[in-house]
Design a protein around this motif. Structure first.
Motif, PDB file in Angstrom:
ATOM      1  N   CYS A  17       0.702  -1.109   0.097  1.00  0.00           N
ATOM      2  CA  CYS A  17       0.389  -0.156   0.211  1.00  0.00           C
ATOM      3  C   CYS A  17       0.863   1.124  -0.208  1.00  0.00           C
ATOM      4  CB  CYS A  17      -0.261   0.081   1.140  1.00  0.00           C
ATOM      5  SG  CYS A  17      -1.858   0.990   1.190  1.00  0.00           S
ATOM      6  N   VAL A  18       0.613   1.814  -0.610  1.00  0.00           N
ATOM      7  CA  VAL A  18       1.394   2.997  -1.361  1.00  0.00           C
ATOM      8  C   VAL A  18       0.668   4.249  -0.281  1.00  0.00           C
ATOM      9  CG1 VAL A  18       3.025   5.116  -2.120  1.00  0.00           C
ATOM     10  CG2 VAL A  18       2.966   2.565  -2.639  1.00  0.00           C
ATOM     11  N   TYR A  19       1.154   5.528   0.624  1.00  0.00           N
ATOM     12  CA  TYR A  19      -0.053   6.832   0.513  1.00  0.00           C
ATOM     13  C   TYR A  19       0.892   7.790  -0.302  1.00  0.00           C
ATOM     14  CZ  TYR A  19      -1.623   3.799   4.907  1.00  0.00           C
ATOM     15  OH  TYR A  19      -2.076   2.963   5.116  1.00  0.00           O
ATOM     16  N   PHE A 112       3.680  -0.554   4.078  1.00  0.00           N
ATOM     17  CA  PHE A 112       3.437   0.117   3.575  1.00  0.00           C
ATOM     18  C   PHE A 112       4.149   0.930   3.655  1.00  0.00           C
ATOM     19  CE2 PHE A 112       0.278  -1.881   6.495  1.00  0.00           C
ATOM     20  CZ  PHE A 112      -0.910  -1.263   6.379  1.00  0.00           C
ATOM     21  N   LEU A 113       3.844   2.151   2.232  1.00  0.00           N
ATOM     22  CA  LEU A 113       5.520   3.138   1.980  1.00  0.00           C
ATOM     23  C   LEU A 113       4.626   4.297   2.241  1.00  0.00           C
ATOM     24  CD1 LEU A 113       7.816   3.744   0.821  1.00  0.00           C
ATOM     25  CD2 LEU A 113       6.837   2.902  -1.377  1.00  0.00           C
ATOM     26  N   THR A 114       5.204   5.221   2.560  1.00  0.00           N
ATOM     27  CA  THR A 114       4.126   6.886   1.993  1.00  0.00           C
ATOM     28  C   THR A 114       5.517   7.402   1.665  1.00  0.00           C
ATOM     29  OG1 THR A 114       3.318   6.768   4.561  1.00  0.00           O
ATOM     30  CG2 THR A 114       4.001   8.553   3.774  1.00  0.00           C
ATOM     31  N   LEU A 115       4.889   8.502   0.218  1.00  0.00           N
ATOM     32  CA  LEU A 115       5.725   9.452  -0.172  1.00  0.00           C
ATOM     33  C   LEU A 115       5.330  10.625   0.200  1.00  0.00           C
ATOM     34  CD1 LEU A 115       5.113   7.704  -3.800  1.00  0.00           C
ATOM     35  CD2 LEU A 115       7.177   6.803  -1.640  1.00  0.00           C
ATOM     36  N   PRO A 116       6.137  12.154  -0.483  1.00  0.00           N
ATOM     37  CA  PRO A 116       5.651  13.112   0.422  1.00  0.00           C
ATOM     38  C   PRO A 116       3.935  13.395   0.228  1.00  0.00           C
ATOM     39  CG  PRO A 116       7.323  13.053  -1.125  1.00  0.00           C
ATOM     40  CD  PRO A 116       7.687  11.669  -0.946  1.00  0.00           C
ATOM     41  N   GLY A 117       3.910  14.184   0.747  1.00  0.00           N
ATOM     42  CA  GLY A 117       2.113  14.072   1.170  1.00  0.00           C
ATOM     43  C   GLY A 117       1.596  15.058   1.811  1.00  0.00           C
ATOM     44  N   GLY A 118       0.141  15.375   2.357  1.00  0.00           N
ATOM     45  CA  GLY A 118      -0.121  16.529   3.044  1.00  0.00           C
ATOM     46  C   GLY A 118      -0.465  15.381   4.427  1.00  0.00           C
ATOM     47  N   ILE A 119      -1.980  17.132   4.512  1.00  0.00           N
ATOM     48  CA  ILE A 119      -2.689  15.984   6.125  1.00  0.00           C
ATOM     49  C   ILE A 119      -2.849  14.668   5.500  1.00  0.00           C
ATOM     50  CG2 ILE A 119      -2.696  18.620   6.682  1.00  0.00           C
ATOM     51  CD1 ILE A 119      -5.642  18.329   6.077  1.00  0.00           C
ATOM     52  N   GLU A 123      -2.137  11.328   7.931  1.00  0.00           N
ATOM     53  CA  GLU A 123      -3.389  11.221   8.653  1.00  0.00           C
ATOM     54  C   GLU A 123      -2.921   9.110   8.389  1.00  0.00           C
ATOM     55  OE1 GLU A 123      -6.676   8.660   9.789  1.00  0.00           O
ATOM     56  OE2 GLU A 123      -6.846   9.437   7.460  1.00  0.00           O
ATOM     57  N   GLU A 124      -3.118   9.069   7.344  1.00  0.00           N
ATOM     58  CA  GLU A 124      -2.557   7.562   6.742  1.00  0.00           C
ATOM     59  C   GLU A 124      -1.898   6.690   7.325  1.00  0.00           C
ATOM     60  OE1 GLU A 124      -5.287   7.352   2.126  1.00  0.00           O
ATOM     61  OE2 GLU A 124      -3.045   8.180   2.598  1.00  0.00           O
ATOM     62  N   LEU A 125      -0.658   7.760   7.177  1.00  0.00           N
ATOM     63  CA  LEU A 125       1.139   6.951   7.808  1.00  0.00           C
ATOM     64  C   LEU A 125       0.613   6.654   8.949  1.00  0.00           C
ATOM     65  CD1 LEU A 125       3.847   6.618   8.366  1.00  0.00           C
ATOM     66  CD2 LEU A 125       3.950   9.108   8.586  1.00  0.00           C
ATOM     67  N   VAL A 142       7.477   2.007   5.792  1.00  0.00           N
ATOM     68  CA  VAL A 142       8.240   3.414   5.555  1.00  0.00           C
ATOM     69  C   VAL A 142       8.310   4.604   4.772  1.00  0.00           C
ATOM     70  CG1 VAL A 142      10.280   2.985   4.028  1.00  0.00           C
ATOM     71  CG2 VAL A 142       9.715   0.745   4.246  1.00  0.00           C
ATOM     72  N   LEU A 143       8.825   4.971   5.391  1.00  0.00           N
ATOM     73  CA  LEU A 143       8.763   6.633   4.850  1.00  0.00           C
ATOM     74  C   LEU A 143       9.614   6.389   3.844  1.00  0.00           C
ATOM     75  CD1 LEU A 143       7.091   9.456   5.896  1.00  0.00           C
ATOM     76  CD2 LEU A 143       9.447   9.451   7.632  1.00  0.00           C
ATOM     77  N   LEU A 144       9.465   7.330   2.964  1.00  0.00           N
ATOM     78  CA  LEU A 144      10.198   7.852   2.154  1.00  0.00           C
ATOM     79  C   LEU A 144      10.566   9.493   2.508  1.00  0.00           C
ATOM     80  CD1 LEU A 144      11.928   6.718  -0.472  1.00  0.00           C
ATOM     81  CD2 LEU A 144      10.002   7.169  -1.576  1.00  0.00           C
ATOM     82  N   ASN A 145      12.114   9.191   2.553  1.00  0.00           N
ATOM     83  CA  ASN A 145      12.026  11.083   2.868  1.00  0.00           C
ATOM     84  C   ASN A 145      12.939  11.284   1.926  1.00  0.00           C
ATOM     85  OD1 ASN A 145      12.908  13.148   4.631  1.00  0.00           O
ATOM     86  ND2 ASN A 145      14.333  12.050   6.078  1.00  0.00           N
ATOM     87  N   HIS A 146      12.613  11.228   0.699  1.00  0.00           N
ATOM     88  CA  HIS A 146      13.256  11.667  -0.754  1.00  0.00           C
ATOM     89  C   HIS A 146      13.404  13.215  -0.907  1.00  0.00           C
ATOM     90  CE1 HIS A 146      12.946  12.506  -5.075  1.00  0.00           C
ATOM     91  NE2 HIS A 146      12.419  13.879  -4.720  1.00  0.00           N
TER      92      HIS A 146
END
Length: 190
Positions: A17-19, A112-119, A123-125, A142-146
């Motif tokens: 799952c990618v947020y 789960f992988l979180t990319l840059p995003g907003g609120i 919230e999903e992360l 995983v938090l992708l700190n691009h």
């Protein structure tokens, strides 16, 4: 039923799952999303996403499909027009509510992988991460700190840890990666 089995049948590939952002962002982030989609497909994993066909979400799904991957989009009915539903998804699940959307994303996914995003992305992360910390699930996050996108957040979390508001054990449940390759390797072992 496990995430992989639910997303593609018994013995199926893993489901990631990618947020990410569903609103307008510049081309750098659109390219990043497409790269992540292709990397998920390249690792023989199914992409699970929010089911939108715009911004990063759309580039993510198209990147996966263009690389031969399978995509599952999950979108609440009230966002079908706003986020322009990903009608090209291999499987598009329309839910009644946002809560149902997130529940299905959680159930269908092995990580789960979180990319840059907003609120919405935050919230999903935080909900998924809190679930891991509380033992609701044991799936990797995983938090992708691009390019340091999440450096301010990570600094704030470290400050909260130092003040006793965030446990070190909670921070240990979140893997921070700087590259797409490292993130996919952590989530899939490939």
């Amino acid at each position: 039923m496990t995430g992989a089995a639910a997303a593609g049948g018994a013995g199926a590939r893993r489901a990631i799952c990618v947020y990410c952002a569903s609103g307008p962002v510049d081309d750098e982030y659109l390219r990043l999303a497409a790269e992540v989609g292709a990397a998920v497909a390249g690792a023989d994993a199914t992409l699970v996403s929010g089911g939108g066909d715009i911004s990063m979400m759309g580039h993510l799904a198209r990147g996966a499909r263009d690389a031969g991957g399978r995509t599952v989009g999950i979108i609440p009915e009230h966002l079908m027009a706003k986020e322009v539903a990903d009608l090209g998804a291999d499987e598009l699940i329309v839910t009644d509510t946002m809560r149902e959307r997130k529940r299905q994303m959680d159930e269908l996914s092995d990580g789960f992988l979180t990319l840059p995003g907003g609120i919405g992305t935050f919230e999903e992360l935080f909900e998924t991460w809190t679930g891991a910390y509380l033992g609701v699930h044991d799936k990797p996050i995983v938090l992708l700190n691009h390019r340091g996108f999440y450096d301010p957040l990570l600094g704030w979390l470290d400050d909260l840890r130092a003040k006793g508001f965030v446990a070190s054990g909670a921070l240990a449940k979140l893997e921070v990666c700087d590259t797409v390759g490292a993130a996919i390797q952590y989530l899939t072992g490939r």
